[in-house]
Scaffold this motif. Structure first.
Motif, PDB file in Angstrom:
ATOM      1  N   LEU A 111       7.593  -4.250  -3.909  1.00  0.00           N
ATOM      2  CA  LEU A 111       8.463  -4.247  -5.088  1.00  0.00           C
ATOM      3  C   LEU A 111       9.551  -3.181  -5.080  1.00  0.00           C
ATOM      4  N   VAL A 112       9.319  -2.035  -4.477  1.00  0.00           N
ATOM      5  CA  VAL A 112      10.359  -0.999  -4.465  1.00  0.00           C
ATOM      6  C   VAL A 112      11.634  -1.486  -3.764  1.00  0.00           C
ATOM      7  N   PRO A 113      11.543  -2.080  -2.573  1.00  0.00           N
ATOM      8  CA  PRO A 113      12.785  -2.589  -1.967  1.00  0.00           C
ATOM      9  C   PRO A 113      13.466  -3.670  -2.824  1.00  0.00           C
ATOM     10  N   PHE A 114      12.669  -4.552  -3.445  1.00  0.00           N
ATOM     11  CA  PHE A 114      13.263  -5.571  -4.320  1.00  0.00           C
ATOM     12  C   PHE A 114      13.951  -4.927  -5.515  1.00  0.00           C
ATOM     13  N   SER A 115      13.354  -3.867  -6.023  1.00  0.00           N
ATOM     14  CA  SER A 115      13.952  -3.143  -7.143  1.00  0.00           C
ATOM     15  C   SER A 115      15.351  -2.640  -6.794  1.00  0.00           C
ATOM     16  N   LEU A 116      15.505  -2.182  -5.574  1.00  0.00           N
ATOM     17  CA  LEU A 116      16.769  -1.575  -5.160  1.00  0.00           C
ATOM     18  C   LEU A 116      17.837  -2.593  -4.769  1.00  0.00           C
ATOM     19  N   VAL A 117      17.451  -3.850  -4.560  1.00  0.00           N
ATOM     20  CA  VAL A 117      18.445  -4.856  -4.183  1.00  0.00           C
ATOM     21  C   VAL A 117      18.587  -5.967  -5.226  1.00  0.00           C
ATOM     22  N   ALA A 118      18.044  -5.777  -6.392  1.00  0.00           N
ATOM     23  CA  ALA A 118      18.098  -6.802  -7.435  1.00  0.00           C
ATOM     24  C   ALA A 118      19.473  -6.810  -8.100  1.00  0.00           C
ATOM     25  N   ILE A 119      20.490  -7.117  -7.320  1.00  0.00           N
ATOM     26  CA  ILE A 119      21.854  -7.165  -7.835  1.00  0.00           C
ATOM     27  C   ILE A 119      21.968  -8.383  -8.733  1.00  0.00           C
ATOM     28  N   GLY A 120      22.251  -8.169  -9.993  1.00  0.00           N
ATOM     29  CA  GLY A 120      22.319  -9.269 -10.936  1.00  0.00           C
ATOM     30  C   GLY A 120      21.061  -9.381 -11.786  1.00  0.00           C
ATOM     31  N   GLY A 121      20.105  -8.500 -11.588  1.00  0.00           N
ATOM     32  CA  GLY A 121      18.898  -8.512 -12.398  1.00  0.00           C
ATOM     33  C   GLY A 121      17.732  -9.223 -11.733  1.00  0.00           C
ATOM     34  N   GLY A 122      16.696  -9.451 -12.527  1.00  0.00           N
ATOM     35  CA  GLY A 122      15.463 -10.056 -12.046  1.00  0.00           C
ATOM     36  C   GLY A 122      15.634 -11.392 -11.334  1.00  0.00           C
ATOM     37  N   PRO A 123      16.461 -12.309 -11.866  1.00  0.00           N
ATOM     38  CA  PRO A 123      16.595 -13.600 -11.189  1.00  0.00           C
ATOM     39  C   PRO A 123      17.089 -13.495  -9.740  1.00  0.00           C
ATOM     40  N   ALA A 124      17.732 -12.414  -9.405  1.00  0.00           N
ATOM     41  CA  ALA A 124      18.243 -12.253  -8.041  1.00  0.00           C
ATOM     42  C   ALA A 124      17.133 -12.098  -7.012  1.00  0.00           C
ATOM     43  N   ILE A 125      15.946 -11.696  -7.453  1.00  0.00           N
ATOM     44  CA  ILE A 125      14.866 -11.477  -6.490  1.00  0.00           C
ATOM     45  C   ILE A 125      13.764 -12.518  -6.576  1.00  0.00           C
ATOM     46  N   PHE A 126      13.931 -13.554  -7.391  1.00  0.00           N
ATOM     47  CA  PHE A 126      12.870 -14.548  -7.524  1.00  0.00           C
ATOM     48  C   PHE A 126      12.539 -15.225  -6.203  1.00  0.00           C
ATOM     49  N   ALA A 127      13.542 -15.596  -5.429  1.00  0.00           N
ATOM     50  CA  ALA A 127      13.273 -16.288  -4.153  1.00  0.00           C
ATOM     51  C   ALA A 127      12.510 -15.396  -3.177  1.00  0.00           C
ATOM     52  N   PRO A 128      12.975 -14.175  -2.902  1.00  0.00           N
ATOM     53  CA  PRO A 128      12.195 -13.345  -1.974  1.00  0.00           C
ATOM     54  C   PRO A 128      10.847 -12.903  -2.547  1.00  0.00           C
ATOM     55  N   LEU A 129      10.765 -12.728  -3.854  1.00  0.00           N
ATOM     56  CA  LEU A 129       9.493 -12.356  -4.471  1.00  0.00           C
ATOM     57  C   LEU A 129       8.487 -13.500  -4.343  1.00  0.00           C
ATOM     58  N   GLN A 130       8.957 -14.719  -4.527  1.00  0.00           N
ATOM     59  CA  GLN A 130       8.100 -15.889  -4.344  1.00  0.00           C
ATOM     60  C   GLN A 130       7.625 -15.963  -2.895  1.00  0.00           C
ATOM     61  N   HIS A 131       8.549 -15.791  -1.975  1.00  0.00           N
ATOM     62  CA  HIS A 131       8.190 -15.864  -0.552  1.00  0.00           C
ATOM     63  C   HIS A 131       7.141 -14.809  -0.203  1.00  0.00           C
ATOM     64  N   GLU A 132       7.375 -13.601  -0.642  1.00  0.00           N
ATOM     65  CA  GLU A 132       6.470 -12.494  -0.299  1.00  0.00           C
ATOM     66  C   GLU A 132       5.102 -12.653  -0.965  1.00  0.00           C
ATOM     67  N   SER A 133       5.074 -13.016  -2.243  1.00  0.00           N
ATOM     68  CA  SER A 133       3.799 -13.072  -2.961  1.00  0.00           C
ATOM     69  C   SER A 133       3.008 -14.352  -2.704  1.00  0.00           C
ATOM     70  N   VAL A 134       3.691 -15.450  -2.357  1.00  0.00           N
ATOM     71  CA  VAL A 134       2.993 -16.714  -2.112  1.00  0.00           C
ATOM     72  C   VAL A 134       2.796 -16.962  -0.619  1.00  0.00           C
ATOM     73  N   ASP A 135       3.871 -16.919   0.140  1.00  0.00           N
ATOM     74  CA  ASP A 135       3.822 -17.305   1.554  1.00  0.00           C
ATOM     75  C   ASP A 135       3.314 -16.199   2.480  1.00  0.00           C
ATOM     76  N   VAL A 136       3.729 -14.960   2.225  1.00  0.00           N
ATOM     77  CA  VAL A 136       3.384 -13.865   3.143  1.00  0.00           C
ATOM     78  C   VAL A 136       2.079 -13.182   2.746  1.00  0.00           C
ATOM     79  N   ARG A 137       1.985 -12.701   1.523  1.00  0.00           N
ATOM     80  CA  ARG A 137       0.813 -11.924   1.082  1.00  0.00           C
ATOM     81  C   ARG A 137      -0.324 -12.780   0.548  1.00  0.00           C
ATOM     82  N   HIS A 138      -0.035 -14.008   0.148  1.00  0.00           N
ATOM     83  CA  HIS A 138      -1.028 -14.935  -0.411  1.00  0.00           C
ATOM     84  C   HIS A 138      -1.710 -14.355  -1.644  1.00  0.00           C
TER      85      HIS A 138
END
Length: 184
Positions: free
Chosen positions: A18-45
């Motif tokens: 989450l820290v790296p996502f926090s620092l690149v969330a240009i445009g707010g929370g919706p900007a990180i939904f795709a990578p957050l989904q990938h990381e929490s569902v596909d990578v980390r399970h």
């Protein structure tokens, strides 16, 4: 020593994600939904695709910032303490960065590089938000009605009439009603 590492592992993983996502969330929370989904569902399970959609829906209807989705993911990973760690990991680094940048930013207002940077970040933020929306639509297995409604609403919001927002809401509701009457 190994027991402590095992105890802290979910918290450290939440911070690492989450820290790296926090620092690149240009445009707010919706900007990180795709990578957050990938990381929490596909990578980390940490979550299934369905659980991610459910937490996304809760985060969208709850008051507060859109990035509260990270709090819900932290809660799912490690309970209330995970929710606290995830919230801090999402908001503290970007807040510190924002304060630092704001101090420097206003000092250089009017310079050519300042304007170029502002103009360059706008499409990046927009693209990140569109990628997040696409990720959610794919996970939800959205049909043509949902895609059509989203495209029409995006077009109406892009149009930017000098009209009261309630008129736009009414237009969106009418469009959804019309589209829902079409045969599937």
């Amino acid at each position: 020593m190994d027991d402590n590492n095992g105890f802290f592992a979910p918290y450290l993983a939440l911070v690492a994600v989450l820290v790296p996502f926090s620092l690149v969330a240009i445009g707010g929370g919706p900007a990180i939904f795709a990578p957050l989904q990938h990381e929490s569902v596909d990578v980390r399970h940490w979550l299934s695709a369905r659980e991610f959609i459910e937490l996304f829906a809760i985060a969208r209807v709850a008051p507060g910032p859109g990035s509260m989705l990270s709090t819900l993911i932290g809660w799912k990973v490690a309970g209330w303490s995970g929710a606290l760690v995830a919230t801090l990991a999402m908001f503290v680094p970007s807040s510190i960065l924002c304060v630092g940048v704001a101090r420097v930013w206003s000092r250089y207002r009017g310079r050519a590089w300042h304007h170029a940077l502002e103009e360059g970040l706008a499409p990046i933020g927009t693209g990140l938000m569109f990628a997040g929306a696409l990720a959610i639509f794919r996970l939800a297995d959205a049909g043509p009605l949902a895609w059509g409604t989203a495209a029409a609403v995006a077009a109406m919001l892009t149009w930017r009439p000098r009209t009261h927002p309630f008129i736009l809401l009414g237009m969106g509701a009418a469009l959804f009603a019309l589209l829902s009457l079409l045969p599937a």
